[in-house]
Design a protein around this motif. Structure first.
Motif, PDB file in Angstrom:
ATOM      1  N   TRP A 254       0.726  -1.005   0.032  1.00 54.97           N
ATOM      2  CA  TRP A 254       0.264   0.255  -0.114  1.00 54.97           C
ATOM      3  C   TRP A 254       0.720   1.288   0.140  1.00 54.97           C
ATOM      4  N   ILE A 255       2.090   1.401   0.686  1.00 54.93           N
ATOM      5  CA  ILE A 255       2.860   2.501   0.824  1.00 54.93           C
ATOM      6  C   ILE A 255       3.549   2.566  -0.641  1.00 54.93           C
ATOM      7  N   ILE A 256       3.990   1.799  -1.281  1.00 51.67           N
ATOM      8  CA  ILE A 256       4.545   1.929  -2.387  1.00 51.67           C
ATOM      9  C   ILE A 256       3.681   1.988  -3.417  1.00 51.67           C
ATOM     10  N   PHE A 257       2.634   1.363  -3.435  1.00 52.42           N
ATOM     11  CA  PHE A 257       1.345   1.657  -4.149  1.00 52.42           C
ATOM     12  C   PHE A 257       0.866   3.191  -4.347  1.00 52.42           C
ATOM     13  N   CYS A 258       0.625   3.643  -3.237  1.00 50.72           N
ATOM     14  CA  CYS A 258       0.528   5.064  -3.226  1.00 50.72           C
ATOM     15  C   CYS A 258       1.429   5.936  -3.468  1.00 50.72           C
ATOM     16  N   GLY A 259       2.786   5.776  -3.165  1.00 51.91           N
ATOM     17  CA  GLY A 259       4.040   6.540  -3.402  1.00 51.91           C
ATOM     18  C   GLY A 259       4.083   6.453  -4.953  1.00 51.91           C
ATOM     19  N   GLU A 260       4.007   5.516  -5.651  1.00 53.91           N
ATOM     20  CA  GLU A 260       4.258   5.416  -7.273  1.00 53.91           C
ATOM     21  C   GLU A 260       3.215   6.136  -7.771  1.00 53.91           C
ATOM     22  N   HIS A 261       2.186   6.217  -7.224  1.00 53.37           N
ATOM     23  CA  HIS A 261       1.073   7.054  -7.796  1.00 53.37           C
ATOM     24  C   HIS A 261       1.203   8.582  -7.658  1.00 53.37           C
ATOM     25  N   LEU A 262       2.144   8.947  -6.572  1.00 51.31           N
ATOM     26  CA  LEU A 262       2.057  10.395  -6.103  1.00 51.31           C
ATOM     27  C   LEU A 262       3.036  10.882  -7.204  1.00 51.31           C
TER      28      LEU A 262
ATOM     29  N   PHE B 183      -2.986   3.590   9.395  1.00 53.84           N
ATOM     30  CA  PHE B 183      -4.253   3.812   8.670  1.00 53.84           C
ATOM     31  C   PHE B 183      -4.359   5.279   8.513  1.00 53.84           C
ATOM     32  N   LEU B 184      -4.164   6.100   9.281  1.00 54.25           N
ATOM     33  CA  LEU B 184      -3.966   7.467   9.321  1.00 54.25           C
ATOM     34  C   LEU B 184      -2.968   7.878   8.171  1.00 54.25           C
ATOM     35  N   PHE B 185      -1.732   7.656   7.923  1.00 55.18           N
ATOM     36  CA  PHE B 185      -0.678   7.779   7.258  1.00 55.18           C
ATOM     37  C   PHE B 185      -1.344   7.389   5.884  1.00 55.18           C
ATOM     38  N   LEU B 186      -1.810   6.310   5.844  1.00 51.69           N
ATOM     39  CA  LEU B 186      -2.182   5.474   4.340  1.00 51.69           C
ATOM     40  C   LEU B 186      -3.580   6.656   3.830  1.00 51.69           C
ATOM     41  N   CYS B 187      -4.109   7.013   4.672  1.00 48.35           N
ATOM     42  CA  CYS B 187      -5.498   8.178   4.133  1.00 48.35           C
ATOM     43  C   CYS B 187      -4.692   9.406   3.854  1.00 48.35           C
ATOM     44  N   PHE B 188      -3.464   9.793   4.408  1.00 50.01           N
ATOM     45  CA  PHE B 188      -2.862  11.087   4.183  1.00 50.01           C
ATOM     46  C   PHE B 188      -2.178  10.813   2.680  1.00 50.01           C
ATOM     47  N   MET B 189      -1.582   9.621   2.541  1.00 47.73           N
ATOM     48  CA  MET B 189      -1.136   9.343   0.881  1.00 47.73           C
ATOM     49  C   MET B 189      -2.228   9.120   0.003  1.00 47.73           C
ATOM     50  N   VAL B 190      -3.182   8.440   0.192  1.00 49.82           N
ATOM     51  CA  VAL B 190      -4.423   8.474  -0.798  1.00 49.82           C
ATOM     52  C   VAL B 190      -4.804  10.035  -1.013  1.00 49.82           C
ATOM     53  N   PHE B 191      -5.030  10.785   0.235  1.00 50.16           N
ATOM     54  CA  PHE B 191      -5.445  12.000  -0.306  1.00 50.16           C
ATOM     55  C   PHE B 191      -4.317  12.804  -1.098  1.00 50.16           C
TER      56      PHE B 191
END
Length: 580
Positions: A315-323, A432-440
């Motif tokens: 999830w971290i890498i998935f969101c990070g690569e989309h950033l 979970f909060l960090f993941l929400c922030f990354m998705v945002f």
């Protein structure tokens, strides 16, 4: 080729795939709620007080509470005092299971909880920090006539945590303390039909053994094991899902290897996620039905730990690569279209033949596709998983040789265990909060690409608006999967275990296990399917003139680069901006 399937598949086909996955998800919940029984069963046992005289100690080692060879029994300690039977000669015997029943390998494990019935006496009260010492032995056999075979024997200590709710007066003597349940035994397999527990409470006034523990009247045990019906449903799900994930994983990686470039980071991480899902799916539990594998609980914990660590890292890498964090650098034209990055920036040479300006700010994507970029986020996940592995080894690893061991039995172990649980809960919330922030951030990043849409033709603009919606929807599904796990876990803890729905009984806990397990499989399946390279390119059906006119309009939302014969879509945008 260009882009992933999620970008190029038609909306109609994508909706069909989504509906099919949703139906499978509903079916997974229904299997647990309507077909499978409750995951576990709790059986209450009252220990029988047997008398162990010197004669019996020589003749027999094990004491049966009932049956043809049952022991000499007493009803209470008052009777023992009347017969002048010492406390060291009293054995508490418990036969598992109850009469006329058998244990089964389908039960998978056996957990036993201990509870003392302690009466209040003014002259024999429970002291603060009282510790009970038990001499306990476990034996087994597979028929009703064979001799008992010793399985384990140990001297254990358990700290009493009891409270007396009424006034401590002579009038209230005989009332019972309210004592907490104590962990007693855990066996990782149920390979035999009958088990026998013999428990002694040795007393030694000189060594202060079992002194100041009150007047123990009875010993009660609660045996917990997995239901055989639930085990069969669980094994069937694993057997069905294993080839499903394995086939889609092979298909996904074959599409990657057919391309003329090496796999990028996101593609490798998706493959690793599929491998971890396959590892947890493989139904090795089938062998536990025929073999006495006591390490299956520990092995199951290790498999779950590997999968969840991989899932959290994905999830971290998935969101990070989309950033697609972009940094701008000054570039100096060296000639022949070569650009040299400034010395204070990342040294690199990039080829942009279409540039003819002396300097220009260009987007550098070198930070993408590097695993080392995510060490600050993935490192704590790996460290936390390793700590939980050590904690698990400290308890279930020791239980492989001593099933009566419990890390909760000592003060240090209890504090350490509570610290692990509290820290793990805090880390889960922060993650979970960090993941929400990354998705945002991903939402904001993808929405920023809308600035390129007004200059496009109407058909192409509608196409990319659809892409943006698809990626946002996928990110919301990711968050939903994480939230569903937490929600259903809470429901399973506070609910009584089943709901009544008309004439049917819905097993909530079973639905939680099968539904969440099915959800993770479907999520991994969907990720590998949607992020596999597409065999078609959007715009192939358009005329060559229209394609040429819009050569600079393409934008790419995934980080998968599907060809190396020319610049990627993101670099095309950079080149067009530089020309303008």
């Amino acid at each position: 080729m260009a882009g992933a399937i999620i970008e190029n598949m038609s909306t109609k086909k994508l909706v069909i795939v989504g509906v099919i996955l949703l139906l499978f998800q509903a079916f997974a919940f229904m299997v647990g709620g309507l077909i499978a029984p409750s995951p576990t069963t709790a059986v209450h046992y009252l220990a029988t007080k047997c008398v162990d005289t010197v004669k019996h100690r020589q003749d027999s080692k094990w004491f049966m509470p009932w049956g043809p060879n049952q022991c000499e029994k007493i009803r209470s300690f008052d009777e023992a005092m009347a017969k002048k039977i010492e406390a060291n000669n009293i054995v508490f015997a418990v036969h598992i299971p109850l009469p006329n029943k058998e244990m089964s390998p389908w039960f998978q494990f056996m957990l036993v909880i201990l509870q003392f019935d302690i009466a209040f006496k003014m002259h024999n009260q429970i002291e603060d920090g009282a510790m009970v010492t038990v001499d306990v032995g476990l034996a087994y056999r597979d028929d009703t006539i064979s001799e008992w075979t010793e399985m384990a024997h140990s001297f254990e200590q358990r700290r009493l945590s009891c409270s007396f709710t009424t006034a401590k007066t002579y009038e209230n003597e005989g009332r019972f303390y309210e004592c907490d349940l104590l962990p007693f035994m855990e066996v990782g397999s149920v390979a035999h039909k009958y088990y026998l527990l013999n428990i002694r409470l040795p007393v030694n006034d000189r060594k202060k053994v079992n002194v100041g523990i009150g007047e123990i009247k009875d010993i009660r045990l609660v045996g917990i094991h997995q239901n055989g019906g639930f085990t069969k449903v669980w094994f069937a799900m694993k057997t069905f899902l294993t080839p499903s994930i394995l086939i889609i994983m092979i298909w996904y990686w074959r599409r990657i290897t057919l391309m003329s470039r090496p796999p990028v980071l996101l593609e490798k991480v998706i493959l690793a996620l599929g491998i971890s899902m396959t590892f947890i799916n493989i139904p090795v539990e089938w062998f536990s039905v025929g073999f006495n594998w006591t390490w299956m609980l520990l092995f199951g914990d290790i498999r779950q730990g590997i999968f969840y660590s991989m899932l959290l890292s994905f999830w971290i890498i998935f969101c990070g690569e989309h950033l697609m964090e972009t940094q701008f650098f000054e570039a100096e034209v060296l000639g022949r279209g070569e650009l040299k990055m400034c010395e204070l920036c990342l040294p690199a040479i990039k080829i942009f033949p279409q540039l003819d300006l002396p300097t220009k700010k260009l987007q550098d994507q070198t930070e993408r596709n590097r695993f080392s970029v995510y060490w600050k986020q993935v490192g704590p996940i790996v460290f936390g998983s390793f700590c939980l592995f050590i904690f698990d080894m400290c308890e279930r690893g020791v239980q492989l040789t001593n099933p009566f061991y419990s890390i909760w039995a000592s003060d240090v172990g209890t504090e350490l265990a509570m610290a692990f649980i509290i820290v793990a809960g805090i880390c889960a919330c922060l993650y979970f909060l960090f993941l929400c922030f990354m998705v945002f951030q991903v939402f904001r990043n993808i929405s920023g690409k809308r600035t390129s849409l007004p200059a496009m033709s109407k058909a192409r603009r509608l196409h990319y608006e659809g892409l943006i919606f698809r990626f946002k929807f996928l990110m919301l599904v990711t968050l939903t999967c994480a939230a569903m796990t937490v929600i259903f876990f809470i429901i399973s803890q506070v609910n009584e275990g089943h709901w009544h729905w008309g004439e049917h009984t819905v097993q909530v806990n079973s639905a939680f296990f099968t539904g969440i397990y099915g959800m993770w499989n479907l999520y991994v399946f969907a990720i590998m399917f949607l992020y596999a390279p597409s065999h078609k390119r959007y715009g192939d059906e358009q005329s060559s003139g229209d394609a040429g006119a819009n050569s600079g309009e393409d934008i790419q939302l995934t980080t998968t680069i599907t060809h190396v014969d020319g610049p990627t879509e993101i670099y095309k945008m950079s080149g067009k901006e530089a020309q303008e």
